[in-house]
Design a protein around this motif. Structure first.
Motif, PDB file in Angstrom:
ATOM      1  N   VAL A   9       0.408  -1.316   0.313  1.00 40.68           N
ATOM      2  CA  VAL A   9       0.071   0.549  -0.462  1.00 40.68           C
ATOM      3  C   VAL A   9       0.624   1.556   0.244  1.00 40.68           C
ATOM      4  O   VAL A   9       1.492   1.864   1.037  1.00 40.68           O
ATOM      5  N   GLY A  10       0.841   1.681  -1.108  1.00 41.73           N
ATOM      6  CA  GLY A  10       1.304   3.303  -1.033  1.00 41.73           C
ATOM      7  C   GLY A  10       2.841   3.118  -1.915  1.00 41.73           C
ATOM      8  O   GLY A  10       3.996   2.108  -1.910  1.00 41.73           O
ATOM      9  N   LEU A  11       2.861   3.261  -3.520  1.00 37.82           N
ATOM     10  CA  LEU A  11       4.253   3.133  -4.759  1.00 37.82           C
ATOM     11  C   LEU A  11       4.835   4.028  -4.692  1.00 37.82           C
ATOM     12  O   LEU A  11       5.317   4.172  -5.780  1.00 37.82           O
ATOM     13  N   GLY A  12       5.340   4.616  -3.260  1.00 36.02           N
ATOM     14  CA  GLY A  12       6.291   6.084  -3.267  1.00 36.02           C
ATOM     15  C   GLY A  12       7.828   5.463  -3.638  1.00 36.02           C
ATOM     16  O   GLY A  12       7.933   3.767  -3.891  1.00 36.02           O
ATOM     17  N   GLY A  15       8.206   2.111  -1.032  1.00 39.80           N
ATOM     18  CA  GLY A  15       7.132   1.155  -0.949  1.00 39.80           C
ATOM     19  C   GLY A  15       7.120   0.691  -2.312  1.00 39.80           C
ATOM     20  O   GLY A  15       6.846  -0.879  -2.835  1.00 39.80           O
ATOM     21  N   SER A  16       7.670   0.873  -3.690  1.00 36.11           N
ATOM     22  CA  SER A  16       7.757   0.468  -5.278  1.00 36.11           C
ATOM     23  C   SER A  16       9.305   0.063  -5.114  1.00 36.11           C
ATOM     24  O   SER A  16       9.225  -1.020  -6.316  1.00 36.11           O
ATOM     25  N   SER A  17      10.202   0.670  -4.902  1.00 32.71           N
ATOM     26  CA  SER A  17      11.719  -0.788  -4.439  1.00 32.71           C
ATOM     27  C   SER A  17      11.012  -1.800  -4.093  1.00 32.71           C
ATOM     28  O   SER A  17      11.487  -2.623  -4.628  1.00 32.71           O
ATOM     29  N   LEU A  18      10.032  -1.595  -2.770  1.00 29.95           N
ATOM     30  CA  LEU A  18      10.114  -2.784  -2.213  1.00 29.95           C
ATOM     31  C   LEU A  18       9.643  -3.754  -3.152  1.00 29.95           C
ATOM     32  O   LEU A  18       9.804  -4.941  -3.387  1.00 29.95           O
ATOM     33  N   ALA A  19       8.216  -3.359  -3.946  1.00 32.88           N
ATOM     34  CA  ALA A  19       7.527  -3.801  -4.446  1.00 32.88           C
ATOM     35  C   ALA A  19       7.659  -5.180  -5.976  1.00 32.88           C
ATOM     36  O   ALA A  19       8.120  -6.025  -5.918  1.00 32.88           O
ATOM     37  N   VAL A  29       2.653  -9.608  -6.052  1.00 33.11           N
ATOM     38  CA  VAL A  29       2.562  -8.752  -5.494  1.00 33.11           C
ATOM     39  C   VAL A  29       1.390  -7.520  -5.801  1.00 33.11           C
ATOM     40  O   VAL A  29       1.222  -7.120  -7.397  1.00 33.11           O
ATOM     41  N   LEU A  30       0.465  -7.110  -5.464  1.00 30.61           N
ATOM     42  CA  LEU A  30      -0.293  -5.856  -5.638  1.00 30.61           C
ATOM     43  C   LEU A  30      -0.087  -4.829  -4.783  1.00 30.61           C
ATOM     44  O   LEU A  30       0.076  -5.426  -3.731  1.00 30.61           O
ATOM     45  N   GLY A  31      -0.209  -4.145  -6.069  1.00 30.67           N
ATOM     46  CA  GLY A  31       0.466  -2.667  -5.438  1.00 30.67           C
ATOM     47  C   GLY A  31      -0.888  -1.103  -5.398  1.00 30.67           C
ATOM     48  O   GLY A  31      -1.972  -1.501  -6.423  1.00 30.67           O
ATOM     49  N   ILE A  32      -0.470  -0.977  -4.040  1.00 29.98           N
ATOM     50  CA  ILE A  32      -2.465  -0.159  -3.560  1.00 29.98           C
ATOM     51  C   ILE A  32      -1.773   1.263  -4.225  1.00 29.98           C
ATOM     52  O   ILE A  32      -0.486   1.929  -3.105  1.00 29.98           O
ATOM     53  N   ASP A  33      -2.089   2.377  -5.067  1.00 30.04           N
ATOM     54  CA  ASP A  33      -1.728   3.381  -4.674  1.00 30.04           C
ATOM     55  C   ASP A  33      -2.897   4.566  -5.238  1.00 30.04           C
ATOM     56  O   ASP A  33      -4.125   3.987  -5.844  1.00 30.04           O
ATOM     57  N   LYS A  34      -3.191   6.006  -4.289  1.00 33.93           N
ATOM     58  CA  LYS A  34      -4.254   6.655  -5.337  1.00 33.93           C
ATOM     59  C   LYS A  34      -3.847   7.085  -6.278  1.00 33.93           C
ATOM     60  O   LYS A  34      -4.493   7.904  -6.882  1.00 33.93           O
TER      61      LYS A  34
END
Length: 220
Positions: A9-12, A15-19, A29-34
């Protein structure tokens, strides 16, 4: 065997690096961002990516997050959204929830709401870089707890040809070498007779004080 599934949750930056790393390691991996632009950018990388409000219980439920093995709240700048997301992930029945904290206070709140593991990326990286700057032979440094540390150190020239028994870390400093990374491969749980060479990297575990004393007396 079913492949582990993660929701981030949160692809800053964090988050994006981790994902991306989880994907590289072979996990789903399911990524969620607003942010729609961020989601579009990550859509070619992750298993699934969606635009959603992570503080909306119905939105998260519709994504079936309770079926995921682990959720990571990686929100970077909105503490309220971070805490709310963590609560919703825990309430969904998810097995494990990890959350990024921006401060010690934020971390304590996350622990209070039941987060299984709180991480402090900026603080921990600062500690690691500082230790590497003052200790040229220290390659990596990870605090396991407030008392214990695991450190990766390059073997200096003066230890070339010496065995672990010769150095006698456990008796002299109280810490232990748990692995030796040699050019030809890694030795896990090495014996006292294993000999070090200048090109080796040792992985040492002990209290912060033990590691510091060993590094000061033997490695520098």
């Amino acid at each position: 065997m079913k492949k582990q599934q993660f929701v981030v949750v949160g692809l800053g930056r964090f988050g994006s690096s981790l994902a991306k790393e989880l994907i590289a390691l072979g996990y789903e991996v399911l990524g969620i961002d607003k942010n729609d632009e961020v989601v579009q950018e990550m859509s070619q990388v992750l298993t699934h990516v969606v635009v959603a409000d992570c503080t909306d219980e119905e939105a998260l439920r519709s994504l079936g997050i309770r079926n995921f093995d682990c959720g990571v709240v990686a929100i970077g700048d909105d503490i309220q959204a971070s805490i709310m997301s963590a609560i919703l992930l825990k309430d969904s029945g998810m097995k494990k929830v990890v959350a990024k904290a921006l401060s010690e206070l934020h971390g304590r709140v996350l622990e209070k709401v039941g987060v299984d593991q709180v991480v402090y990326p900026e603080r921990d990286m600062g500690i690691r870089v500082a230790n590497q700057l003052v200790s040229p032979n220290l390659l990596d440094y990870i605090e396991l707890s407030k008392d214990y540390t695991i450190a990766e150190m390059a073997v200096p020239k003066r230890l070339n040809g010496k065995s672990l028994q010769d150095i006698d870390l456990r008796v002299r400093f109280g810490c232990s070498v748990v692995a030796i990374n040699k050019p030809q491969g890694v030795i896990i749980a090495p014996s006292a007779s294993d000999v070090l060479t200048e090109k080796d990297v040792i992985v040492v575990i002990g209290t912060n004080g033990q590691i510091e004393e060993f590094e000061k007396e033997v490695i520098r």
